[in-house]
Write a protein that holds these residues in place. Structure first.
Motif, PDB file in Angstrom:
ATOM      1  N   GLY A  13       0.193   0.694  -4.548  1.00 51.65           N
ATOM      2  CA  GLY A  13      -0.344  -0.655  -4.615  1.00 51.65           C
ATOM      3  C   GLY A  13      -1.664  -0.799  -5.348  1.00 51.65           C
ATOM      4  O   GLY A  13      -2.276  -1.856  -5.321  1.00 51.65           O
ATOM      5  N   ARG A  14      -2.106   0.258  -6.018  1.00 54.81           N
ATOM      6  CA  ARG A  14      -3.372   0.201  -6.759  1.00 54.81           C
ATOM      7  C   ARG A  14      -3.127   0.557  -8.224  1.00 54.81           C
ATOM      8  O   ARG A  14      -2.292   1.387  -8.544  1.00 54.81           O
ATOM      9  CB  ARG A  14      -4.384   1.166  -6.177  1.00 54.81           C
ATOM     10  N   ILE A  15      -3.894  -0.079  -9.085  1.00 54.20           N
ATOM     11  CA  ILE A  15      -3.802   0.212 -10.512  1.00 54.20           C
ATOM     12  C   ILE A  15      -4.491   1.549 -10.765  1.00 54.20           C
ATOM     13  O   ILE A  15      -5.661   1.720 -10.453  1.00 54.20           O
ATOM     14  CB  ILE A  15      -4.452  -0.909 -11.340  1.00 54.20           C
ATOM     15  N   GLU A  16      -3.737   2.480 -11.306  1.00 54.78           N
ATOM     16  CA  GLU A  16      -4.309   3.791 -11.635  1.00 54.78           C
ATOM     17  C   GLU A  16      -4.788   3.845 -13.078  1.00 54.78           C
ATOM     18  O   GLU A  16      -5.783   4.480 -13.371  1.00 54.78           O
ATOM     19  CB  GLU A  16      -3.277   4.890 -11.381  1.00 54.78           C
ATOM     20  N   VAL A  38      -6.863  -8.950  -9.361  1.00 53.55           N
ATOM     21  CA  VAL A  38      -6.865  -8.654 -10.796  1.00 53.55           C
ATOM     22  C   VAL A  38      -7.522  -9.792 -11.569  1.00 53.55           C
ATOM     23  O   VAL A  38      -8.309  -9.557 -12.487  1.00 53.55           O
ATOM     24  CB  VAL A  38      -5.430  -8.374 -11.290  1.00 53.55           C
ATOM     25  N   LYS A  39      -7.241 -11.013 -11.179  1.00 46.95           N
ATOM     26  CA  LYS A  39      -7.858 -12.168 -11.841  1.00 46.95           C
ATOM     27  C   LYS A  39      -9.374 -12.122 -11.696  1.00 46.95           C
ATOM     28  O   LYS A  39     -10.108 -12.332 -12.669  1.00 46.95           O
ATOM     29  CB  LYS A  39      -7.297 -13.458 -11.239  1.00 46.95           C
ATOM     30  N   GLU A  40      -9.852 -11.820 -10.497  1.00 47.94           N
ATOM     31  CA  GLU A  40     -11.302 -11.721 -10.271  1.00 47.94           C
ATOM     32  C   GLU A  40     -11.917 -10.606 -11.107  1.00 47.94           C
ATOM     33  O   GLU A  40     -13.014 -10.757 -11.647  1.00 47.94           O
ATOM     34  CB  GLU A  40     -11.588 -11.478  -8.793  1.00 47.94           C
ATOM     35  N   ALA A  41     -11.215  -9.471 -11.225  1.00 41.74           N
ATOM     36  CA  ALA A  41     -11.727  -8.351 -12.016  1.00 41.74           C
ATOM     37  C   ALA A  41     -11.856  -8.738 -13.484  1.00 41.74           C
ATOM     38  O   ALA A  41     -12.861  -8.439 -14.134  1.00 41.74           O
ATOM     39  CB  ALA A  41     -10.815  -7.135 -11.861  1.00 41.74           C
ATOM     40  N   GLY A  86       0.783  -1.225   0.000  1.00 43.02           N
ATOM     41  CA  GLY A  86       0.000   0.000   0.000  1.00 43.02           C
ATOM     42  C   GLY A  86       0.815   1.275   0.000  1.00 43.02           C
ATOM     43  O   GLY A  86       0.304   2.341  -0.314  1.00 43.02           O
ATOM     44  N   ASN A  87       2.081   1.183   0.318  1.00 42.00           N
ATOM     45  CA  ASN A  87       2.947   2.362   0.333  1.00 42.00           C
ATOM     46  C   ASN A  87       4.039   2.297  -0.717  1.00 42.00           C
ATOM     47  O   ASN A  87       5.041   2.999  -0.622  1.00 42.00           O
ATOM     48  CB  ASN A  87       3.572   2.532   1.726  1.00 42.00           C
ATOM     49  N   THR A  88       3.856   1.451  -1.712  1.00 43.71           N
ATOM     50  CA  THR A  88       4.873   1.343  -2.753  1.00 43.71           C
ATOM     51  C   THR A  88       4.894   2.607  -3.603  1.00 43.71           C
ATOM     52  O   THR A  88       3.880   3.290  -3.753  1.00 43.71           O
ATOM     53  CB  THR A  88       4.602   0.139  -3.682  1.00 43.71           C
ATOM     54  N   PRO A  89       6.051   2.932  -4.146  1.00 42.77           N
ATOM     55  CA  PRO A  89       6.110   4.099  -5.033  1.00 42.77           C
ATOM     56  C   PRO A  89       5.381   3.825  -6.340  1.00 42.77           C
ATOM     57  O   PRO A  89       5.029   2.681  -6.648  1.00 42.77           O
ATOM     58  CB  PRO A  89       7.609   4.281  -5.275  1.00 42.77           C
ATOM     59  N   GLU A  90       5.188   4.854  -7.092  1.00 35.06           N
ATOM     60  CA  GLU A  90       4.559   4.733  -8.400  1.00 35.06           C
ATOM     61  C   GLU A  90       5.452   3.887  -9.300  1.00 35.06           C
ATOM     62  O   GLU A  90       6.674   4.014  -9.282  1.00 35.06           O
ATOM     63  CB  GLU A  90       4.395   6.132  -8.992  1.00 35.06           C
ATOM     64  N   MET A 123      -9.831  -2.556 -19.976  1.00 36.64           N
ATOM     65  CA  MET A 123      -9.135  -1.309 -19.627  1.00 36.64           C
ATOM     66  C   MET A 123      -9.953  -0.475 -18.648  1.00 36.64           C
ATOM     67  O   MET A 123      -9.405   0.179 -17.766  1.00 36.64           O
ATOM     68  CB  MET A 123      -8.831  -0.486 -20.886  1.00 36.64           C
ATOM     69  N   ALA A 124     -11.254  -0.499 -18.783  1.00 32.17           N
ATOM     70  CA  ALA A 124     -12.122   0.268 -17.889  1.00 32.17           C
ATOM     71  C   ALA A 124     -12.244  -0.391 -16.514  1.00 32.17           C
ATOM     72  O   ALA A 124     -12.416   0.301 -15.505  1.00 32.17           O
ATOM     73  CB  ALA A 124     -13.506   0.423 -18.514  1.00 32.17           C
ATOM     74  N   GLU A 125     -12.139  -1.707 -16.459  1.00 33.99           N
ATOM     75  CA  GLU A 125     -12.358  -2.440 -15.210  1.00 33.99           C
ATOM     76  C   GLU A 125     -11.146  -2.433 -14.275  1.00 33.99           C
ATOM     77  O   GLU A 125     -11.303  -2.375 -13.056  1.00 33.99           O
ATOM     78  CB  GLU A 125     -12.741  -3.892 -15.520  1.00 33.99           C
ATOM     79  N   LEU A 126      -9.945  -2.496 -14.804  1.00 37.47           N
ATOM     80  CA  LEU A 126      -8.760  -2.689 -13.961  1.00 37.47           C
ATOM     81  C   LEU A 126      -8.409  -1.516 -13.046  1.00 37.47           C
ATOM     82  O   LEU A 126      -8.000  -1.750 -11.902  1.00 37.47           O
ATOM     83  CB  LEU A 126      -7.565  -3.078 -14.828  1.00 37.47           C
ATOM     84  N   PRO A 127      -8.530  -0.264 -13.469  1.00 40.32           N
ATOM     85  CA  PRO A 127      -8.171   0.830 -12.554  1.00 40.32           C
ATOM     86  C   PRO A 127      -8.989   0.797 -11.265  1.00 40.32           C
ATOM     87  O   PRO A 127     -10.180   0.500 -11.268  1.00 40.32           O
ATOM     88  CB  PRO A 127      -8.470   2.088 -13.374  1.00 40.32           C
ATOM     89  N   GLY A 128      -8.287   1.076 -10.172  1.00 34.59           N
ATOM     90  CA  GLY A 128      -8.922   1.091  -8.862  1.00 34.59           C
ATOM     91  C   GLY A 128      -8.709  -0.198  -8.090  1.00 34.59           C
ATOM     92  O   GLY A 128      -8.815  -0.224  -6.868  1.00 34.59           O
ATOM     93  N   HIS A 129      -8.384  -1.267  -8.793  1.00 36.39           N
ATOM     94  CA  HIS A 129      -8.133  -2.538  -8.114  1.00 36.39           C
ATOM     95  C   HIS A 129      -6.713  -2.569  -7.562  1.00 36.39           C
ATOM     96  O   HIS A 129      -5.803  -1.934  -8.098  1.00 36.39           O
ATOM     97  CB  HIS A 129      -8.331  -3.714  -9.074  1.00 36.39           C
ATOM     98  N   ARG A 130      -6.536  -3.344  -6.492  1.00 35.93           N
ATOM     99  CA  ARG A 130      -5.205  -3.521  -5.930  1.00 35.93           C
ATOM    100  C   ARG A 130      -4.334  -4.277  -6.925  1.00 35.93           C
ATOM    101  O   ARG A 130      -4.818  -5.110  -7.681  1.00 35.93           O
ATOM    102  CB  ARG A 130      -5.259  -4.315  -4.620  1.00 35.93           C
TER     103      ARG A 130
END
Length: 113
Positions: A50-53, A84-87, A23-27, A71-78
């Motif tokens: 730690g989140r897909i922007e 990611v697999k579930e998304a 959760g605190n990883t750099p970009e 492409m629309a679904e992945l942003p916002g997921h960890r």
């Protein structure tokens, strides 16, 4: 025996948490590419804390609507293989006729992360 020491056990629980580890990883950016029998998938993920922007997927697949939905679904997921697999598999609800392709893509993407 370590679990019997309350302060050490509390510290361990804190350190194993996703928020602390990722959760605190750099970009960062992650680029992955593979070829399926139904098309090439070139995936670019921008992540922060730690989140897909943003997710960009370039493909020569004939299923362009499916690629756009991914492409629309992945942003916002960890940035987590299982999440990611579930998304990705969740996109199959929109394209049930492409479920097989999406499940293969989801498995590959989870491994590549």
């Amino acid at each position: 025996t370590l679990a019997a020491i309350p302060s050490l056990n509390e510290y361990y629980e804190q350190m194993k948490a996703w928020e602390w580890r990722f959760g605190n990883t750099p970009e960062f950016n992650h680029y992955m590419e593979t070829r399926f029998d139904w098309g090439n998938m070139d995936v670019h993920i921008d992540a922060k804390r730690g989140r897909i922007e943003e997710a960009k997927i370039y493909s020569d697949s004939l299923f362009s609507e499916m690629v756009d939905a991914l492409m629309a679904e992945l942003p916002g997921h960890r940035y987590d293989p299982e999440e990611v697999k579930e998304a990705v598999v969740g996109v199959a609800d929109l394209f049930p006729e492409r479920r097989k392709e999406l499940e293969k893509f989801a498995g590959w993407l989870a491994e590549a992360l």
